[in-house]
Design an enzyme around this catalytic site. Structure first.
Site: not given
Length: 409
Positions: A129, A178, A215, A350, A353, A386
């Protein structure tokens, strides 16, 4: 002259600042305050962890990028917002205190990664992150000789009151902030250890504080479960992480998973600076409730974009950019600019990858919000998309004028 102050230099804040300056021109002074001089293209930090990118490739110098577009820049960590006096207080790099007054404020300082809520994080925790987290994980993976790897997300501490003034179905309750990075990293690890000839020495378990990828539509979740089954990755639902240990992780109910390497998206909570701000500005967890124009429901001269806004669920880059663009358009129209204000419509967009195996899973899904779109497609071309999006972000220094068109790829 009207002063527009933008807090935060990630997706939401950058989009708000660039668009506000482009639309307002000489009508307003636009200034951005960010904790660090540099910002990063965070969707590519997992690529750093597996050694296919360097952190320096993903770095933008805000001290030069902002002035190039006519935007002033100050480095400082926001301490609090006094909405009544229209003043932001922040700590300068030298430790001194600074303050900025404003006519209009756009808040994009994001949420807080609650690593302190996970016992054992400092000793046993790994993540992607933050840039330094990704480098630490890269170095750990280089020396990993095999064993159990767990990867998942901590709980999301989502506010409940007051609610944003938007359709109720636009803000579903979420267990995780997320899980896209978890999905992406799990695919990357398969590619990483396969490339090293070590996949047979590794067992990966993916866990979620609720239902994994809740989600997405049931069909997409089933497709992901089948991908994991084919790869030999175990999936565990309803595991609310509490503690990391040397050889295991433990949830709030005392359940345990064997783990020699523990990778996680830390718990998401409200930003401490917002929690220290004027109480009427925030909800009960420290996020800012707004209407569909990203305008605070209490203070009409304050906008919230990206993860700072209680409206954005999940905490997703695509939604951050959308909110930043809308906030700038709405403010510009208020200040006399003839511009269209886009309608906010939440959608999960999104790309997970897997560069070492040459493909990525492209996701577009609005079923969580009552829509009918549900796409989750693995393809080699998605990996190329991407790569191109990363290059585009770096080339524009985060000023993604074409992003709303690229989102429909």
């Amino acid at each position: 002259m009207t002063k527009v102050l933008v807090l935060g230099g990630r997706f939401g804040g950058l989009t708000a600042a660039y668009n506000a300056k482009r639309l307002l021109g000489s009508k307003a002074e636009v200034k951005l305050v960010n904790q660090d001089r540099f910002t990063y293209f965070r969707p590519a930090l997992p690529h750093v962890a597996i050694g296919v990118r360097d952190v320096e490739e993903l770095r933008i110098d805000l001290a030069s990028a902002m002035p190039e577009k006519g935007i002033a820049f100050s480095q400082g960590k926001v301490e609090k917002i006094d909405a009544e006096s229209r003043t932001v207080y922040y700590k300068k790099p030298d430790g001194g205190l600074g303050e900025e007054e404003y006519d209009y404020l756009m808040v994009g300082i994001g949420a807080h990664l609650g690593t302190e809520l996970i016992k054992g994080w400092d000793q046993f925790g790994y993540s992607v992150c933050e840039p330094e987290f990704a480098v630490k994980l890269r170095d750990r993976l280089k020396d990993f000789k095999g064993g159990n790897i767990t990867i998942g997300s901590g709980p999301f501490y989502q506010g409940k009151s007051p609610k944003p003034k938007v359709p109720e179905n636009f803000v579903p309750q979420a267990d995780s902030a997320c899980e896209g990075p978890v999905f992406e990293m799990s695919l990357m690890l398969h590619g990483y250890f396969t490339r090293k000839g070590m996949w047979d020495k590794v067992k990966i378990t993916v866990y979620s504080p609720g239902e994994y990828l809740s989600d997405l539509s049931p069909g997409s979740r089933k497709a992901v479960a089948e991908i994991y089954k084919g790869l030999g990755i175990e999936l565990v639902h309803n595991f609310r992480l509490k503690e990391l240990r040397e050889k295991e992780i433990v949830d709030e109910k005392g359940q345990k998973l064997e783990s020699d390497l523990s990778i996680l998206l830390p718990p998401y909570t409200g930003n401490p600076a917002l929690k220290a701000s004027t109480k009427e500005l925030i909800d009960d967890e420290g996020f800012i409730p707004t209407d569909l124009n990203m305008q605070s429901i209490k203070y009409d001269n304050i906008y919230a974009v990206g993860d700072s806004n209680s409206l954005t669920v999940p905490k997703l880059g695509y939604l951050a950019v959308q909110t930043g663009r809308i906030a700038a358009q709405h403010l510009a129209k208020r200040l006399g600019v003839d511009t269209k204000v886009e309608s906010y419509y939440p959608t999960i967009v999104c790309v997970a990858d897997n560069p070492l195996e040459g493909y990525a899973v492209s996701v577009k899904d609005d079923t969580w919000y009552g829509g009918q779109v549900s796409v989750a497609q693995p393809a080699a071309v998605n990996h190329l998309k991407k790569e191109l999006f990363t290059k585009y972000f770096m080339w524009t220094k985060g000023d993604m004028v074409l992003e709303k068109f690229l989102g429909s790829w």
